[in-house]
Design an enzyme around this catalytic site. Structure first.
Site, PDB file in Angstrom:
ATOM      1  N   ALA A   1      21.728  23.583  59.704  1.00  0.00           N
ATOM      2  CA  ALA A   1      22.162  22.461  59.078  1.00  0.00           C
ATOM      3  C   ALA A   1      21.803  22.157  57.935  1.00  0.00           C
ATOM      4  O   ALA A   1      21.183  21.393  57.385  1.00  0.00           O
ATOM      5  CB  ALA A   1      21.355  21.348  60.102  1.00  0.00           C
TER       6      ALA A   1
ATOM      7  N   ARG B   1      14.434  18.905  59.623  1.00  0.00           N
ATOM      8  CA  ARG B   1      15.662  18.774  59.090  1.00  0.00           C
ATOM      9  C   ARG B   1      16.645  18.319  59.839  1.00  0.00           C
ATOM     10  O   ARG B   1      17.225  17.098  59.500  1.00  0.00           O
ATOM     11  CB  ARG B   1      16.138  20.291  58.693  1.00  0.00           C
ATOM     12  CG  ARG B   1      17.136  20.195  57.804  1.00  0.00           C
ATOM     13  CD  ARG B   1      17.563  21.831  57.013  1.00  0.00           C
ATOM     14  NE  ARG B   1      17.323  21.320  55.592  1.00  0.00           N
ATOM     15  CZ  ARG B   1      18.089  22.190  54.925  1.00  0.00           C
ATOM     16  NH1 ARG B   1      18.720  23.256  55.261  1.00  0.00           N
ATOM     17  NH2 ARG B   1      18.033  22.127  53.547  1.00  0.00           N
TER      18      ARG B   1
ATOM     19  N   ASN C   1      21.198  30.552  56.722  1.00  0.00           N
ATOM     20  CA  ASN C   1      20.892  31.175  55.204  1.00  0.00           C
ATOM     21  C   ASN C   1      20.709  32.609  55.172  1.00  0.00           C
ATOM     22  O   ASN C   1      20.462  33.326  56.264  1.00  0.00           O
ATOM     23  CB  ASN C   1      19.814  30.477  54.424  1.00  0.00           C
ATOM     24  CG  ASN C   1      18.525  30.324  55.380  1.00  0.00           C
ATOM     25  OD1 ASN C   1      18.845  30.314  56.323  1.00  0.00           O
ATOM     26  ND2 ASN C   1      17.550  30.207  54.518  1.00  0.00           N
ATOM     27  N   THR C   2      21.299  33.297  54.059  1.00  0.00           N
ATOM     28  CA  THR C   2      21.195  34.782  54.057  1.00  0.00           C
ATOM     29  C   THR C   2      20.780  34.928  52.558  1.00  0.00           C
ATOM     30  O   THR C   2      21.401  35.389  51.649  1.00  0.00           O
ATOM     31  CB  THR C   2      22.839  35.279  54.002  1.00  0.00           C
ATOM     32  OG1 THR C   2      23.432  34.565  52.928  1.00  0.00           O
ATOM     33  CG2 THR C   2      23.302  35.295  55.246  1.00  0.00           C
TER      34      THR C   2
ATOM     35  N   LEU D   1      32.995  25.254  48.945  1.00  0.00           N
ATOM     36  CA  LEU D   1      32.488  24.104  48.250  1.00  0.00           C
ATOM     37  C   LEU D   1      31.712  24.167  47.254  1.00  0.00           C
ATOM     38  O   LEU D   1      30.808  25.107  47.344  1.00  0.00           O
ATOM     39  CB  LEU D   1      32.068  22.754  49.528  1.00  0.00           C
ATOM     40  CG  LEU D   1      30.760  23.377  50.294  1.00  0.00           C
ATOM     41  CD1 LEU D   1      29.610  22.695  49.468  1.00  0.00           C
ATOM     42  CD2 LEU D   1      30.482  22.435  51.498  1.00  0.00           C
TER      43      LEU D   1
ATOM     44  N   GLU E   1      28.211  22.202  45.323  1.00  0.00           N
ATOM     45  CA  GLU E   1      27.320  20.857  45.515  1.00  0.00           C
ATOM     46  C   GLU E   1      27.600  19.870  44.347  1.00  0.00           C
ATOM     47  O   GLU E   1      28.269  20.170  43.352  1.00  0.00           O
ATOM     48  CB  GLU E   1      26.220  21.550  45.546  1.00  0.00           C
ATOM     49  CG  GLU E   1      25.459  22.013  46.676  1.00  0.00           C
ATOM     50  CD  GLU E   1      24.206  22.636  46.704  1.00  0.00           C
ATOM     51  OE1 GLU E   1      23.225  21.988  46.086  1.00  0.00           O
ATOM     52  OE2 GLU E   1      24.001  23.910  47.184  1.00  0.00           O
TER      53      GLU E   1
ATOM     54  N   CYS F   1      23.843  30.254  45.112  1.00  0.00           N
ATOM     55  CA  CYS F   1      24.940  31.043  45.470  1.00  0.00           C
ATOM     56  C   CYS F   1      25.122  32.210  44.404  1.00  0.00           C
ATOM     57  O   CYS F   1      25.068  33.445  44.642  1.00  0.00           O
ATOM     58  CB  CYS F   1      26.286  30.431  45.601  1.00  0.00           C
ATOM     59  SG  CYS F   1      25.975  29.645  47.328  1.00  0.00           S
TER      60      CYS F   1
HETATM   61  C1  UDX Z   1      23.385  28.863  53.355  1.00  0.00           C
HETATM   62  C2  UDX Z   1      23.446  30.189  52.443  1.00  0.00           C
HETATM   63  O1  UDX Z   1      22.512  30.221  51.145  1.00  0.00           O
HETATM   64  C3  UDX Z   1      24.749  30.614  51.912  1.00  0.00           C
HETATM   65  O2  UDX Z   1      25.046  31.894  51.477  1.00  0.00           O
HETATM   66  C4  UDX Z   1      25.710  30.519  53.108  1.00  0.00           C
HETATM   67  O3  UDX Z   1      27.031  30.598  52.639  1.00  0.00           O
HETATM   68  C5  UDX Z   1      25.568  29.269  53.801  1.00  0.00           C
HETATM   69  O4  UDX Z   1      24.108  29.293  54.362  1.00  0.00           O
HETATM   70  P1  UDX Z   1      23.005  26.712  52.575  1.00  0.00           P
HETATM   71  O5  UDX Z   1      23.473  25.845  53.729  1.00  0.00           O
HETATM   72  O6  UDX Z   1      22.785  26.097  51.358  1.00  0.00           O
HETATM   73  O7  UDX Z   1      23.633  28.097  52.300  1.00  0.00           O
HETATM   74  O8  UDX Z   1      21.571  27.086  53.086  1.00  0.00           O
HETATM   75  P2  UDX Z   1      20.605  26.241  53.707  1.00  0.00           P
HETATM   76  O9  UDX Z   1      20.434  24.697  53.125  1.00  0.00           O
HETATM   77  O10 UDX Z   1      18.874  27.032  53.466  1.00  0.00           O
HETATM   78  O11 UDX Z   1      20.769  25.995  55.235  1.00  0.00           O
HETATM   79  C6  UDX Z   1      20.638  27.152  56.322  1.00  0.00           C
HETATM   80  C7  UDX Z   1      19.961  26.324  57.405  1.00  0.00           C
HETATM   81  O12 UDX Z   1      19.754  27.485  58.577  1.00  0.00           O
HETATM   82  C8  UDX Z   1      18.714  25.989  57.399  1.00  0.00           C
HETATM   83  O13 UDX Z   1      18.685  24.599  57.603  1.00  0.00           O
HETATM   84  C9  UDX Z   1      17.889  26.889  58.234  1.00  0.00           C
HETATM   85  O14 UDX Z   1      16.615  26.271  58.827  1.00  0.00           O
HETATM   86  C10 UDX Z   1      18.808  27.104  59.250  1.00  0.00           C
HETATM   87  N1  UDX Z   1      18.574  28.284  60.041  1.00  0.00           N
HETATM   88  C11 UDX Z   1      18.179  29.611  59.563  1.00  0.00           C
HETATM   89  C12 UDX Z   1      18.609  28.275  61.368  1.00  0.00           C
HETATM   90  O15 UDX Z   1      19.036  27.325  62.162  1.00  0.00           O
HETATM   91  N2  UDX Z   1      18.370  29.472  62.059  1.00  0.00           N
HETATM   92  C13 UDX Z   1      18.117  30.629  61.363  1.00  0.00           C
HETATM   93  O16 UDX Z   1      17.722  31.740  62.230  1.00  0.00           O
HETATM   94  C14 UDX Z   1      18.038  30.586  60.232  1.00  0.00           C
HETATM   95  C1  UDX Z   2      29.260  27.593  43.637  1.00  0.00           C
HETATM   96  C2  UDX Z   2      30.925  27.752  43.725  1.00  0.00           C
HETATM   97  O1  UDX Z   2      31.487  26.844  42.591  1.00  0.00           O
HETATM   98  C3  UDX Z   2      31.346  27.387  45.000  1.00  0.00           C
HETATM   99  O2  UDX Z   2      32.780  27.571  45.261  1.00  0.00           O
HETATM  100  C4  UDX Z   2      30.661  28.042  46.040  1.00  0.00           C
HETATM  101  O3  UDX Z   2      31.133  27.806  47.314  1.00  0.00           O
HETATM  102  C5  UDX Z   2      29.257  28.116  45.914  1.00  0.00           C
HETATM  103  O4  UDX Z   2      28.766  28.348  44.782  1.00  0.00           O
HETATM  104  P1  UDX Z   2      27.891  25.635  43.146  1.00  0.00           P
HETATM  105  O5  UDX Z   2      26.716  26.773  42.966  1.00  0.00           O
HETATM  106  O6  UDX Z   2      27.392  24.535  44.236  1.00  0.00           O
HETATM  107  O7  UDX Z   2      29.245  26.220  43.641  1.00  0.00           O
HETATM  108  O8  UDX Z   2      28.180  24.701  41.704  1.00  0.00           O
HETATM  109  P2  UDX Z   2      28.863  25.102  40.468  1.00  0.00           P
HETATM  110  O9  UDX Z   2      29.552  23.780  40.138  1.00  0.00           O
HETATM  111  O10 UDX Z   2      29.683  26.264  40.629  1.00  0.00           O
HETATM  112  O11 UDX Z   2      27.908  25.352  39.318  1.00  0.00           O
HETATM  113  C6  UDX Z   2      27.170  26.336  39.395  1.00  0.00           C
HETATM  114  C7  UDX Z   2      26.236  26.264  38.222  1.00  0.00           C
HETATM  115  O12 UDX Z   2      27.072  26.619  36.966  1.00  0.00           O
HETATM  116  C8  UDX Z   2      25.498  25.145  38.044  1.00  0.00           C
HETATM  117  O13 UDX Z   2      24.315  25.425  37.529  1.00  0.00           O
HETATM  118  C9  UDX Z   2      26.312  24.463  36.809  1.00  0.00           C
HETATM  119  O14 UDX Z   2      25.466  23.598  36.101  1.00  0.00           O
HETATM  120  C10 UDX Z   2      26.764  25.849  36.202  1.00  0.00           C
HETATM  121  N1  UDX Z   2      28.065  25.498  35.143  1.00  0.00           N
HETATM  122  C11 UDX Z   2      29.156  25.339  36.170  1.00  0.00           C
HETATM  123  C12 UDX Z   2      28.016  25.628  33.898  1.00  0.00           C
HETATM  124  O15 UDX Z   2      26.833  25.922  33.390  1.00  0.00           O
HETATM  125  N2  UDX Z   2      29.178  25.412  33.128  1.00  0.00           N
HETATM  126  C13 UDX Z   2      30.397  25.224  33.855  1.00  0.00           C
HETATM  127  O16 UDX Z   2      31.291  25.172  33.088  1.00  0.00           O
HETATM  128  C14 UDX Z   2      30.046  24.947  35.095  1.00  0.00           C
END
Ligand code: UDX
Ligand code: UDX
Length: 458
Positions: free
Chosen positions: A12, A41, A90-91, A162, A164, A275
């Protein structure tokens, strides 16, 4: 009420929560359950104060929660009930053993796969939502094939693109939905079922299919290209600062070339987020594993330039402020890794804060959404740090402001008032190039943008 399908998501987090909320919102005829091992969470997802801030998310969750969207810690029950399971755990980067610091730590997904195997009483479709190394689906299939009964699992790859801060828009109007699968009759049927879910709101021509390995790789490549673009523009900020060219003018000129396009050319103190670094290092590790050292080195440089950019920004502050920061008060405007999120994972602000503290500066941190995470990130650091939400109060009595996050609110502050309240000479280091530099200079600030000549009064 009986539902047409039971969908489960394990994990989640920033990906699982919003993605499932969107499916529930668009498909009232499906029951969507999100489970997580972390009870806090889940409690937050069930409260008025959701665990993540994402514009538009609150409304969607509130309108579906308890109707067809459920958050729970009952993982085993969820697995039994579901026909389709999204895996969104998460990975993180491995911190131990072979590949430490680069390879993906796959222990959570393997535990998850084994738990699915153990609890399942019927056949299911398993969807890889998390970003995994290429060929993870193969390992997942191997584990899930260890059944002793007639149960069968089809594994699909459906990476989430997506970003953030714009997650809800990205989920509602995706550029594309990618589904990777094998070409066996059973996998093709599973793929069609997943296509049917997305077809509830995504136009058919935006749902594309590929082989499963291409799908896994595409997600890593997309992130590598996006990060590369920012690293590329950032590498030229250093050049501009030496040559008196202006990076915004350069970005505008190259962005009008339709082959290049004008997006993702905002120079910055560095890119962050959970990421980019993880996925590129993972890609680098895979390249080395396959003996592709030149390819690995090429992509590793994208990360090195980002480290260099953060380092350079901290050094600019130090040298501009007469090579000593000891006892000086510096206000960080923003701590989130980008605007419109409270997420601080890999935020450049963490690096900058630590560097400034090493120089014995005193820090005041302000951010509209990320102060709680900032406190966790900087917990235990030996130095003077305070956290103040109001930017006027935060900058009061400071020697310098450093913009870390491109929050809209910072553009429209009363900088005359801020200047009056600061120690002179007052400095602004604009790590996002979002402020009106000429105007700040006219007020009396010494202004240090990224990739442009500084405007100083001495
Ligand atoms: C994560 C990874 O960072 C990303 O590479 C991947 O694409 C999707 O999962 P995110 O959703 O941002 O992205 O991670 P996070 O907010 O840490 O959520 C992962 C959740 O999985 C946590 O809430 C954690 O508690 C949960 N989890 C983890 C489980 O439910 N079971 C597990 O065994 C490990
Ligand atoms: C990224 C990818 O965009 C998304 O497709 C993937 O699923 C997850 O990783 P995210 O990390 O959430 O998404 O945000 P993103 O908008 O890509 O920004 C990443 C970082 O780059 C941020 O620190 C942002 O401030 C920075 N950034 C982005 C710049 O410094 N300059 C830019 O022009 C755009």
């Amino acid at each position: 009420m009986t539902f047409k399908k039971n969908i489960l998501c394990i994990g989640a987090g920033y990906v699982g929560g919003p993605t499932m909320a969107m499916i529930a919102h668009k498909c009232p005829h499906y029951k969507v359950t999100v489970v997580d091992i972390n009870p806090t969470r889940i409690a937050e997802w069930n409260s008025d104060d959701l665990p993540i801030y994402e514009p538009g998310l609150d409304n969607i969750v509130k309108s579906t929660r308890g109707k067809n969207l459920f958050f729970s810690t009952e993982i085993e029950h969820g697995i039994k009930e579901a026909e389709i399971i999204f895996v969104s755990v998460n990975t993180p980067v491995k911190t131990f053993g072979a590949g430490a610091g680069m390879a993906a730590d796959l222990q959570y997904w393997e535990k998850t796969a084994r738990q699915i195997l153990k609890c399942s009483e019927s056949s299911k479709i398993i969807v890889e939502k998390s970003t995994f190394p290429v060929r993870t689906a193969f390992a997942m299939e191997r584990i899930l094939s260890l059944t002793e009964n007639d149960i069968h699992f089809d594994v699909l790859s459906n990476p989430e693109f997506l970003a953030e801060g714009t997650a809800i828009k990205d989920l509602e109007y995706p550029d594309r939905v990618l589904i990777g699968s094998r070409e066996t009759p059973s996998c093709v049927k599973a793929r069609d079922e997943l296509i049917e879910i997305y077809s509830n709101w995504v136009p058919k021509d935006r749902i594309i299919t590929s082989n499963i390995w291409s799908s896994e790789l595409s997600k890593l490549v997309a992130n590598a290209f996006l990060a590369q673009r920012i690293s590329s523009i950032n590498s030229f900020t250093a050049f501009c600062e030496k040559s008196e060219a202006d990076i915004n003018e350069v970005a505008r000129a190259i962005g009008m070339d339709s082959r290049l396009g004008n997006k993702f050319l905002n120079s910055s103190v560095g890119w962050g987020g959970s990421c980019f670094k993880k996925d590129i290092l993972n890609l680098v590790y895979l390249c080395r594993h396959y003996g592709l050292d030149e390819v690995a080195n090429y992509w590793e440089a994208v990360v090195s330039i980002n480290e260099y950019q953060k380092e350079r920004f901290a050094l600019t502050i130090l040298s501009a402020m007469f090579n000593t920061l000891a006892g000086k008060k510096i206000c960080l405007f923003g701590f989130a890794f980008k605007a419109n999120t409270g997420d601080t994972r890999e935020s450049p602000a963490i690096f900058i804060a630590k560097k400034l503290i090493e120089e014995k500066a005193e820090l005041v941190i302000t951010d509209p959404r990320a102060l709680n995470n900032a406190k966790i990130d900087l917990n235990g650091i030996d130095g003077k740090i305070s956290y103040i939400e109001d930017p006027y109060e935060a900058s009061d009595g400071c020697d310098a402001i450093a913009v870390m996050t491109e929050w809209e609110i910072y553009k429209n502050l009363d900088f005359e008032k801020i200047y009056q309240s600061m120690v002179k000479p007052a400095f602004i280091f604009d790590g996002r190039n979002i402020l009106n530099h000429k105007r700040l200079f006219d007020i009396g600030f010494n202004v240090f943008p990224i990739g442009k000549p500084p405007l100083t009064h001495f």
